[in-house]
Design an enzyme around this catalytic site. Structure first.
Site, PDB file in Angstrom:
ATOM      1  N   TYR A 242       0.812  -1.238   0.000  1.00 19.11           N
ATOM      2  CA  TYR A 242       0.000   0.000   0.000  1.00 19.11           C
ATOM      3  C   TYR A 242       0.839   1.281   0.000  1.00 19.11           C
ATOM      4  CZ  TYR A 242      -0.255  -0.207   5.293  1.00 19.11           C
ATOM      5  OH  TYR A 242      -0.021  -0.267   6.637  1.00 19.11           O
ATOM      6  N   GLU A 243       0.175   2.390  -0.156  1.00 14.65           N
ATOM      7  CA  GLU A 243       0.855   3.694  -0.364  1.00 14.65           C
ATOM      8  C   GLU A 243       1.765   3.650  -1.585  1.00 14.65           C
ATOM      9  OE1 GLU A 243      -0.336   5.953   1.324  1.00 14.65           O
ATOM     10  OE2 GLU A 243      -1.151   4.837   3.006  1.00 14.65           O
TER      11      GLU A 243
END
Lengths: 584, 584
Positions: free
Chosen positions: A434-435
C-alpha cells in the site's frame, strides 16, 4: 510477544552521535526552544512506556478478534478505544504537528522513532493516528485558513481522525481512472459522489468524526482535485452536525492488520471543500503520500525491530542441540549455532541500518522544513525526494525479510499463532503493497529522483556520503573500499540508464526494483561504517564492540548482495521485454 | 483461485524429453509393465481432473473454517471427507506403493508430479495422504512381515492413515532429548507412554484408524527406537478393536494450513510394535523423513505453480496504466509493465526449474529402487542423498518467494483473503520449517552429503552435469560458461570447507544455507540450459521460444545470485562466530 523493550540506547546513539541532532536543533530557531537531547530522550522513554504498557497488550487479541462491521458501523477490537484515549491524551497524534494549531512541533527525526515504537507493538493500531497525522500535514500545507482553523486542532488532538481516499476498483496504481465526481455549489463547496476502496481507517469507533481527503474529478475535468470531506458535517463553531452522505459499504477481510479497518467508502452528494487548487489534487495528495510513505517504511522498521527482539530473546532461551565447538551441557541455547547467529545478525544488522535510514530521512525533512538557509532547505528537499521511495520500499522489504527470518529462528513454534511472530509477518506484508507498491516506489526513485534530473541529486547525495566517510578515522575508511566502488557503479549504472531511457522506454520500469535494492544495500553499508566508526568513541565498550562486529558481518555478508542487484540492472530490459505476450 | 489448470505440457516435456523417462521405464523390469508415456499422461490427466474438480473447491472454505477440536475429536472442514473418499477410491494414496501389498507400484518420477498437483490446489488436504504414504514406505522398508501384511494394504488403500510422531517440546531439531518411553511386554510388543507435539494428521475424521510411527526410548536405553502404534487396536484379522491409549491433547492454531490437524498426541501405555532394530529407530524414521522431505519440497513447488498461474492470469486481465512503449488503450493489461514481467519471469523460471529438480530427484529414487545394476543403484542412492535436502529446502524457499512475489503482482487485492494468493503464502510458509528446518537441511547437505565423503558424490554429480551439458547443441553449450565457472567454484569452495572443518567446527553450520543456495541457483541454471536446448527439437515453436526466453532471463538475472551466496560462503564463519554472546 515478549515485553517490548524499546531500543533507547540505539536511538540516543543515532540522534546524538551519528546524526548530531542536538546541534541541528540548536541552530534551527523553531526547534531550539522545543527540544534538546534530554527532552528528546524523556519523550522517547514516555513513548516506550505507553507502547509497552498500553498498546502492546491489545496487539494479539486484536488480531484474533479483528475489526467488525455491524449495521453499517465499524467496531474496533476490544481495548482499542482505551488505548486510543491514552494515545490521544499524550498528545502523540499531533507530535510533529504545527504548534499554531495545537501540534507539538516536534522534529521528524524524533517522530520516526516514536512511530517505530508504535509499529513494534501493534501495526494495526498505529495506522489510525498515522493517517490522521498525514491528513493534517496535507491540510496544513494546502488548505485554506478557514479549513485549517476548523479542522487542524481537532486532528492534532486526535479528537477527529483523518483518512486518505484515493483508490477505486479500476484506479489503483494508475489514478487517471478515478470516477468519483465533484460538483460545485454556489457557496464554494462541492458535492462529492463516488466509491473508494481500500480506505485504511475509513471509519472506526475511536473518534467522533473522520476527515476524508478525497481525490475526485471536477465535473467537466479529467484532472484530479483534492477535497476535504468530513463524515459528519462540521458547524462553523466546530460542533458536529448530521451525517454528510459518507458511509461504509463494507470492510475487507485481510491476511493481517486485522485490527485496522480497511473500508469501502461511499460518498453520496457529500459536501466537500477544495484543498489547494482545482485540478492540482495529485500534487496536494502527494504531500500526504510522501509523509505516509516514510511512515509506512517505519511500519517495516518497527516490525523488524519487534522480530529482532523476539528472535534474539528466543535464541538465548531455547535449549536445543550442542555447540559445534563442544559443550558439556545437556543442551545449549540455540544462539550457539552458526546458522541461528547468521539469521540474527542478518535481522539485526538490517534493522539497525534501517533505523539510521529512517532518522536520516527524518533529518532531511526537518532541514527542508525548518532551516533558515534557502540553499540548505532546497538541498534537503531534494534528498527527501531521493530517500522517500527508498525508505518506503527498502524498509518494508527488509522488514518482511526480518520477520520471516525471525519466524525461522523460532522453528515450529514460529508457525503457531500464540508465539506472535507470525502476526508480524502477516501484518507487515501489506506495507510492501500500500501507499504505492514497492515497484511503484522503485520507478519513482529511478525514473524521477535519480534520472529525472540527470543524476544531479544522486551525485550530490553520493558526494556527501563520500565526504562523511572521508571524515572518519582512517581504519574505518579502509573498510569502505568495496562500498566506494559500489557507489561509483551506482552512478555509472544510472548514467547508462539515463542515456538509454529515451530509446528504451521500458528500461526504467524493468530494472527499477533492482536499482533501488542495489542503492539500499549500499546505503546500509555506509550507515554501518559510520555507526561502527562513531561507536568507537562511546564510553560503553561493549556497545562499541557490538557495532564493530555487526558492521563486519554486514560488510562481509550482506553488502555483496548489492552486486547481484547491480548485475540485474546492467543486464537491462531485453530479456524482460522481448518475450511476446503469448509466451506468458 | 482461478480454475486450476495443470501444466500437463510441461510435465510431458520433462518426462519425455528432458529426463527420458520412457526409456528408463522400459529398461527397468518392475516398471516396464506398469507404465509408459501414454499411461503416464493419462494418469496425470486423471489427477489433474480430480484435483481441479474435487480438491480445489475445498481449499478456500477449509482455510476459513479450519479444523476443529471438540470433545477430544478432530473434525476436518466441510467437504474434506467427500474429497478424501474420492482421492482414496482413485488409489492415489498407494500410488507409488508396493504392489505386493496393494500399492500401484508407480515410479516416483510420476509421483512427484501427482503430488505437485495436489499441493497446487490445497496444501492442507494433501498432507493427510502424504504422511500416510511416507509411513507405509518406512513400514515396508523396515517392518516385520506380520506388520506389513496387517497394515500396508489398509494404508495404501487409504482406509487408514499414517502419522509421524517425533517432536516433543524439549526435542525438536535435536531428538536426543525425546522422553517418550517404551516398556517391553512378554508378547514382544511394547507399552508406549509419552507426549508428542506438532503431529501433522495426528488425528482426523477421514479414516477409521491412524497408524502412528513413534520415536521412543526403550526403558534403560538412551537411543531411539521406532514403534508402530495404532490409534485403535487392530485384531489379527484386521478388524478394529478398542482405543489403544492414544488420544489428542489439543490442536494448534497456526498461521496457515488450517485444514490440516496439527496435534498434541498423548500415548498412555499404548501398545506398540517395534519397526526395525531396537535403538536404530532414527535410521528407520529417516526412510520416512527422506520421503517426506522430498514431498515437502513438492509442497513448495505446488504452491509456486499455483502462484505462477494465478499471477499470470491476473497480469493478463488486470488493466492498469499504459505501456511505456506507447499505447492507444485507456489502460493496458499490467503484463506490459517491465516490473510485472520481471516478477512473472522470476516466479515462472524458478517454478519450471523447480519441477525439473523434483523430477530429477524422483528419477534418482526410481533408479535407486528399481535398477538391476548394482552400481547404478548405488550411484542413484548417493544422488538421492545429495538432492533430497536441496529439494526440500530450495523448493520450499523458492516456493515462498514465488507466492510472495505473486501476491505483489496482485497489488492491494493480493492482501485480501478472497483473492486466495495470501493463503498460499501462509500455507506454504510452514514447508520451510517442518520435516527439519531448511537450516537443518543445509547442514545435512554440506556437512554429510557434500563434505561427508570428501566431495566424492558432489564431484560425481557435477561431472555428470558437465557431461550432459557437453551433449547439447554447441549454441547452448556457449551459454553455459558462467554456469561451468560456478560449478567449479562450488567444488573449490566445498574443498576449502572440507579442509577447514576440523579446525573450525562451527564453519559448516555457519555457511551451510548459503552453500545450499549457491548450489541450488547453479543447478537451476543447468536445468534451464538443458530444457531450453531440448525444447528446440519440439514441434511446437512457441514452446521452444518460451523455453529459450525463460532460460535467457534466468541466466541473465537469477543465476548471478549464486555468486552472492558463494561470496557469503567464502567469507566464512569468523564474523558469525567471533562476536561474544553478550553482544546479541
Amino acid at each position: 510477544m515478549y515485553p517490548y523493550s524499546a531500543p533507547l540506547n540505539e536511538m540516543r546513539f543515532l540522534l546524538d552521535k551519528v546524526f548530531k541532532a542536538p546541534a541541528i536543533w540548536q541552530r534551527l530557531p523553531q526547534l531550539a526552544e522545543t527540544v534538546d537531547l534530554d527532552t528528546a530522550m524523556a519523550i522517547l522513554e514516555e513513548a516506550a512506556k505507553l507502547n509497552r504498557d498500553i498498546v502492546q497488550p491489545i496487539n494479539r487479541a486484536g488480531d484474533e478478534q479483528g475489526v467488525r462491521f455491524e449495521d453499517g458501523t465499524v467496531i474496533t477490537p476490544d481495548g482499542y478505544k482505551e488505548a486510543y484515549q491514552a494515545f490521544m491524551e499524550g498528545g502523540w497524534v499531533g507530535f510533529c504537528g504545527d504548534p499554531e494549531f495545537g501540534g507539538m512541533g516536534m522534529p521528524k527525526m524524533l517522530g520516526v522513532l516514536v512511530d517505530e515504537m508504535g509499529y513494534s507493538v501493534c501495526n494495526a493500531f498505529n495506522l489510525y493516528s498515522s493517517l490522521t497525522a498525514g491528513a493534517a500535514l496535507a491540510l496544513n500545507a494546502h488548505g485554506s485558513d478557514e479549513l485549517k482553523d476548523l479542522y487542524l486542532p481537532k486532528l492534532y488532538s486526535g479528537e477527529w481522525a483523518g483518512a486518505m481516499d484515493m483508490t477505486e476498483p479500476q484506479a489503483g496504481s494508475d489514478l487517471r481512472g478515478v470516477r468519483t465526481r465533484a460538483e460545485p455549489r454556489d457557496d464554494g463547496s462541492f458535492l462529492i459522489s463516488g466509491s473508494k476502496i481500500f480506505i485504511t481507517g475509513g471509519d472506526q469507533d475511536l473518534t467522533s468524526n473522520v476527515v476524508h481527503l478525497v481525490l475526485a474529478k471536477l465535473v467537466g475535468s479529467q484532472s484530479l482535485s483534492l477535497f476535504l470531506v468530513p463524515k459528519l458535517k462540521v458547524n462553523d463553531d466546530g460542533s458536529l452536525g448530521e451525517n454528510n452522505g459518507v458511509s461504509v459499504g463494507s470492510i475487507e477481510h485481510k491476511m493481517g492488520l486485522k485490527g485496522s479497518a480497511t473500508c469501502v467508502m461511499n460518498f453520496d452528494n457529500a459536501r466537500g471543500f477544495l484543498i489547494g487548487e482545482a485540478d492540482r489534487g495529485l500534487a496536494c495528495m502527494f504531500t500526504m503520500m510522501n509523509y505516509e510513505r516514510l511512515a509506512i517504511g517505519i511500519q517495516g522498521l518497527g516490525s523488524a525491530q519487534a522480530a529482532s527482539q523476539m528472535a534474539t530473546d528466543y535464541a538465548k532461551e531455547r535449549l536445543q542441540g550442542l555447540a559445534a565447538t563442544g559443550s558439556t551441557a545437556a543442551a545449549d541455547p540455540i544462539l550457539v549455532h552458526g546458522d541461528v547467529r547468521r539469521m540474527l545478525l542478518t535481522i539485526r544488522s538490517l534493522t539497525e541500518a534501517g533505523r539510521a535510514l529512517a532518522v536520516d530521512a527524518g533529518m532531511q525533512l526537518d532541514l527542508a522544513k525548518f532551516s533558515e538557509d534557502e540553499a540548505e532547505r532546497a538541498k534537503a528537499a531534494r534528498f527527501v525526494g531521493l530517500l522517500t521511495p527508498v525508505a518506503k520500499a527498502f524498509l518494508t522489504d527488509r522488514g518482511l525479510d526480518a520477520c520471516i527470518m525471525a519466524q525461522q529462528v523460532f522453528g515450529g513454534a514460529g508457525y503457531i499463532r500464540e508465539t506472535g511472530i507470525e502476526q508480524f509477518v502477516r501484518d507487515t506484508r501489506i506495507a510492501q503493497i500500500y501507499e504505492g507498491t514497492n515497484g511503484i516506489q522503485a520507478i519513482d526513485f529511478l525514473g524521477r529522483k535519480v534520472t529525472g534530473d540527470n543524476l544531479a541529486t544522486l551525485n550530490e547525495f553520493i558526494a556527501e556520503l563520500k565526504t562523511e566517510l572521508a571524515a572518519l578515522a582512517p581504519e574505518w575508511q579502509d573498510k569502505a573500499g568495496e562500498l566506494l566502488a559500489l557507489l561509483d557503479e551506482l552512478i555509472a549504472s544510472a548514467g547508462k540508464i539515463n542515456d538509454a531511457k529515451r530509446e528504451q522506454p521500458a528500461l526504467i520500469n524493468s530494472v527499477a526494483v533492482d536499482y533501488l535494492d542495489a542503492f539500499g544495500f549500499s546505503l546500509y553499508g555506509y550507515y554501518w561504517i559510520k555507526m561502527a566508526a562513531l561507536a568507537q568513541e562511546e564510553a560503553d565498550e561493549s556497545f562499541a564492540q557490538q557495532k564493530a562486529a555487526f558492521c563486519r558481518f554486514y560488510l562481509e555478508k550482506l553488502l555483496p548482495r548489492a552486486r547481484w542487484h547491480l548485475s540485474q540492472v546492467n543486464a537491462g530490459a531485453g530479456c524482460i521485454m522481448e518475450p511476446g505476450t503469448e509466451l506468458f
